[in-house]
Scaffold this motif. Structure first.
Motif, PDB file in Angstrom:
ATOM      1  N   GLN A  60     -34.139 -61.994   7.289  1.00 21.93           N
ATOM      2  CA  GLN A  60     -33.294 -61.815   6.104  1.00 21.93           C
ATOM      3  C   GLN A  60     -34.135 -61.786   4.830  1.00 21.93           C
ATOM      4  N   ILE A  61     -35.116 -62.671   4.765  1.00 20.87           N
ATOM      5  CA  ILE A  61     -36.005 -62.717   3.598  1.00 20.87           C
ATOM      6  C   ILE A  61     -36.784 -61.415   3.460  1.00 20.87           C
ATOM      7  N   LEU A  62     -37.335 -60.935   4.573  1.00 20.21           N
ATOM      8  CA  LEU A  62     -38.131 -59.701   4.553  1.00 20.21           C
ATOM      9  C   LEU A  62     -37.279 -58.484   4.210  1.00 20.21           C
ATOM     10  N   LYS A  63     -36.028 -58.473   4.678  1.00 14.09           N
ATOM     11  CA  LYS A  63     -35.149 -57.334   4.395  1.00 14.09           C
ATOM     12  C   LYS A  63     -34.838 -57.241   2.905  1.00 14.09           C
ATOM     13  N   ILE A  64     -34.601 -58.394   2.275  1.00 13.70           N
ATOM     14  CA  ILE A  64     -34.332 -58.409   0.830  1.00 13.70           C
ATOM     15  C   ILE A  64     -35.566 -57.956   0.056  1.00 13.70           C
ATOM     16  N   LEU A  65     -36.728 -58.481   0.443  1.00 17.96           N
ATOM     17  CA  LEU A  65     -37.974 -58.124  -0.246  1.00 17.96           C
ATOM     18  C   LEU A  65     -38.309 -56.644  -0.060  1.00 17.96           C
ATOM     19  N   SER A  74     -23.254 -62.595  -0.378  1.00 18.73           N
ATOM     20  CA  SER A  74     -22.478 -63.530  -1.184  1.00 18.73           C
ATOM     21  C   SER A  74     -23.378 -64.693  -1.596  1.00 18.73           C
ATOM     22  N   VAL A  75     -23.659 -64.797  -2.887  1.00 20.02           N
ATOM     23  CA  VAL A  75     -24.524 -65.866  -3.391  1.00 20.02           C
ATOM     24  C   VAL A  75     -23.916 -67.233  -3.085  1.00 20.02           C
ATOM     25  N   ALA A  76     -22.595 -67.346  -3.239  1.00 17.25           N
ATOM     26  CA  ALA A  76     -21.907 -68.616  -2.979  1.00 17.25           C
ATOM     27  C   ALA A  76     -22.112 -69.074  -1.538  1.00 17.25           C
ATOM     28  N   SER A  77     -22.132 -68.126  -0.604  1.00 13.72           N
ATOM     29  CA  SER A  77     -22.331 -68.463   0.808  1.00 13.72           C
ATOM     30  C   SER A  77     -23.679 -69.129   1.032  1.00 13.72           C
ATOM     31  N   ALA A 112     -33.873 -71.850   3.622  1.00 17.65           N
ATOM     32  CA  ALA A 112     -32.688 -71.638   2.785  1.00 17.65           C
ATOM     33  C   ALA A 112     -33.047 -71.748   1.305  1.00 17.65           C
ATOM     34  N   ILE A 113     -33.941 -72.679   0.981  1.00 14.89           N
ATOM     35  CA  ILE A 113     -34.392 -72.837  -0.408  1.00 14.89           C
ATOM     36  C   ILE A 113     -35.143 -71.584  -0.862  1.00 14.89           C
ATOM     37  N   ILE A 114     -36.037 -71.093   0.002  1.00 16.71           N
ATOM     38  CA  ILE A 114     -36.796 -69.875  -0.316  1.00 16.71           C
ATOM     39  C   ILE A 114     -35.844 -68.697  -0.507  1.00 16.71           C
ATOM     40  N   LEU A 115     -34.839 -68.612   0.363  1.00 17.97           N
ATOM     41  CA  LEU A 115     -33.876 -67.514   0.313  1.00 17.97           C
ATOM     42  C   LEU A 115     -33.058 -67.547  -0.976  1.00 17.97           C
ATOM     43  N   ILE A 116     -32.646 -68.738  -1.382  1.00 18.26           N
ATOM     44  CA  ILE A 116     -31.875 -68.879  -2.623  1.00 18.26           C
ATOM     45  C   ILE A 116     -32.704 -68.425  -3.827  1.00 18.26           C
ATOM     46  N   VAL A 117     -33.979 -68.816  -3.843  1.00 18.26           N
ATOM     47  CA  VAL A 117     -34.870 -68.421  -4.945  1.00 18.26           C
ATOM     48  C   VAL A 117     -34.983 -66.896  -5.015  1.00 18.26           C
ATOM     49  N   ILE A 118     -35.144 -66.258  -3.851  1.00 18.46           N
ATOM     50  CA  ILE A 118     -35.270 -64.797  -3.802  1.00 18.46           C
ATOM     51  C   ILE A 118     -33.968 -64.121  -4.234  1.00 18.46           C
ATOM     52  N   ILE A 119     -32.840 -64.659  -3.774  1.00 14.52           N
ATOM     53  CA  ILE A 119     -31.535 -64.088  -4.137  1.00 14.52           C
ATOM     54  C   ILE A 119     -31.307 -64.202  -5.639  1.00 14.52           C
ATOM     55  N   TYR A 121     -33.598 -64.284  -7.863  1.00 11.41           N
ATOM     56  CA  TYR A 121     -34.553 -63.386  -8.514  1.00 11.41           C
ATOM     57  C   TYR A 121     -34.018 -61.952  -8.569  1.00 11.41           C
ATOM     58  N   TYR A 122     -33.398 -61.504  -7.466  1.00 12.72           N
ATOM     59  CA  TYR A 122     -32.911 -60.127  -7.401  1.00 12.72           C
ATOM     60  C   TYR A 122     -31.466 -59.977  -7.879  1.00 12.72           C
ATOM     61  N   SER A 123     -30.833 -61.087  -8.253  1.00 12.26           N
ATOM     62  CA  SER A 123     -29.476 -61.032  -8.784  1.00 12.26           C
ATOM     63  C   SER A 123     -29.529 -60.792 -10.291  1.00 12.26           C
ATOM     64  N   PRO A 124     -28.372 -60.515 -10.920  1.00  7.23           N
ATOM     65  CA  PRO A 124     -28.344 -60.363 -12.383  1.00  7.23           C
ATOM     66  C   PRO A 124     -28.915 -61.611 -13.045  1.00  7.23           C
ATOM     67  N   PRO A 125     -29.353 -61.514 -14.297  1.00 11.53           N
ATOM     68  CA  PRO A 125     -29.945 -62.664 -15.001  1.00 11.53           C
ATOM     69  C   PRO A 125     -29.106 -63.934 -14.844  1.00 11.53           C
ATOM     70  N   MET A 126     -29.780 -65.036 -14.512  1.00 12.12           N
ATOM     71  CA  MET A 126     -29.073 -66.293 -14.286  1.00 12.12           C
ATOM     72  C   MET A 126     -28.545 -66.868 -15.598  1.00 12.12           C
ATOM     73  N   GLY A 127     -27.290 -67.305 -15.552  1.00 12.03           N
ATOM     74  CA  GLY A 127     -26.696 -67.934 -16.719  1.00 12.03           C
ATOM     75  C   GLY A 127     -26.917 -69.436 -16.686  1.00 12.03           C
ATOM     76  N   SER A 128     -26.395 -70.127 -17.678  1.00 14.71           N
ATOM     77  CA  SER A 128     -26.566 -71.581 -17.772  1.00 14.71           C
ATOM     78  C   SER A 128     -25.908 -72.298 -16.594  1.00 14.71           C
ATOM     79  N   LYS A 129     -24.821 -71.716 -16.058  1.00 12.60           N
ATOM     80  CA  LYS A 129     -24.111 -72.324 -14.932  1.00 12.60           C
ATOM     81  C   LYS A 129     -25.001 -72.376 -13.687  1.00 12.60           C
ATOM     82  N   THR A 130     -25.734 -71.295 -13.448  1.00 13.05           N
ATOM     83  CA  THR A 130     -26.621 -71.235 -12.281  1.00 13.05           C
ATOM     84  C   THR A 130     -27.766 -72.225 -12.425  1.00 13.05           C
ATOM     85  N   TRP A 131     -28.353 -72.289 -13.625  1.00 11.80           N
ATOM     86  CA  TRP A 131     -29.430 -73.244 -13.873  1.00 11.80           C
ATOM     87  C   TRP A 131     -28.938 -74.675 -13.697  1.00 11.80           C
ATOM     88  N   MET A 132     -27.704 -74.940 -14.126  1.00 14.93           N
ATOM     89  CA  MET A 132     -27.134 -76.275 -14.008  1.00 14.93           C
ATOM     90  C   MET A 132     -26.979 -76.665 -12.538  1.00 14.93           C
TER      91      MET A 132
END
Length: 246
Positions: A60-65, A74-77, A112-119, A121-132
């Motif tokens: 999954q990581i390689l496919k995204i990259l 789904s980011v929430a998933s 899963a942590i690595i995958l979240i970081v990659i997701i 990175y490739y998602s729209p700019p993170m807002g304050s909610k995501t950083w929180m």
């Protein structure tokens, strides 16, 4: 470690697996008894799951990259999945279960942590909610993994992680259904998740783990099986179209 029992039977134990009774039976040209064979098979399968888990999310990581895209994911998933792995791993460590019964959770959590970081990175700019959300997780995860919380709260958290894992799959299942496509989901990763849940049911029964652990694996079979079925169903039309164009 090699030892000899009271009746002269050999006991060869490696990583908690007793090969002695099997070797003794084979030496006498007999089929090993069920009570001897099943625990050994369970341990072997458990360690196989742990070994396979070191690369389960790599496809999954390689496919995204490779595609530079998180289309259809789904980011929430993936966020809920990360929380679920954290709680499940902390609970198994706290209960003192054998590593073969839960070891894959440690490797799945790291991936899963690595995958979240990659997701992210490739998602729209993170807002304050995501950083929180990221800061809250980084602040609470070490405390939970160290088991420095009330035992009663620990039980509640673990009971809730089944709902968390279920809810982690629902957004992805719904996204696949509405899009009639699985986007950048990796078939290999989903298949390994499904197979791992299937085998873990057997090992959980043999290791006599708590019922709550067994339930988690059963839920994994249903949800991962559903996503795997969607990948197979929604990718077929695409393959047919490509063949026609050729």
């Amino acid at each position: 470690m090699v030892m000899w029992g009271d009746l002269g039977t050999m006991e060869l134990e490696i990583l908690g697996m007793n090969f002695g009774c099997v070797l003794s039976a084979l030496a006498d040209t007999k089929i090993p008894e069920k009570d001897c064979l099943l625990p050994l098979v369970s341990k072997l399968l458990g360690y196989c799951i742990v070994a396979a888990s070191t690369t389960v999310k790599l496809p999954q990581i390689l496919k995204i990259l490779k595609h530079g895209s998180v289309r259809g994911l789904s980011v929430a998933s993936f966020e809920l999945e990360l929380i679920g792995y954290t709680i499940a791993l902390a609970y198994c460590i706290h209960k003192g279960l054998p590593f073969s019964a839960y070891g894959e959770l440690a490797f799945l959590l790291i991936q899963a942590i690595i995958l979240i970081v990659i997701i992210y990175y490739y998602s729209p700019p993170m807002g304050s909610k995501t950083w929180m959300k990221a800061l809250i997780y980084c602040g609470l995860a070490p405390t939970v993994l160290a088991g420095k919380i009330d035992p009663g709260l620990f039980e509640i958290l673990y009971a809730s992680q089944h709902a968390i894992f279920f809810c982690a799959r629902v957004p992805q299942i719904w996204t696949n259904f509405t899009n009639k496509s699985t986007g950048e989901l990796s078939f290999l990763t989903c298949f390994m998740n499904f197979a791992g849940s299937l085998v873990r049911v057997f090992t959980s029964i043999q290791e006599k783990t708590p019922l709550s652990v067994l339930m988690g694996s059963a839920i994994g079979i249903v949800t991962n099986g559903t996503i795997l079925g969607q990948i197979m169903m929604y990718q077929k039309p695409t393959l047919k179209k490509e063949k026609k164009e050729e």
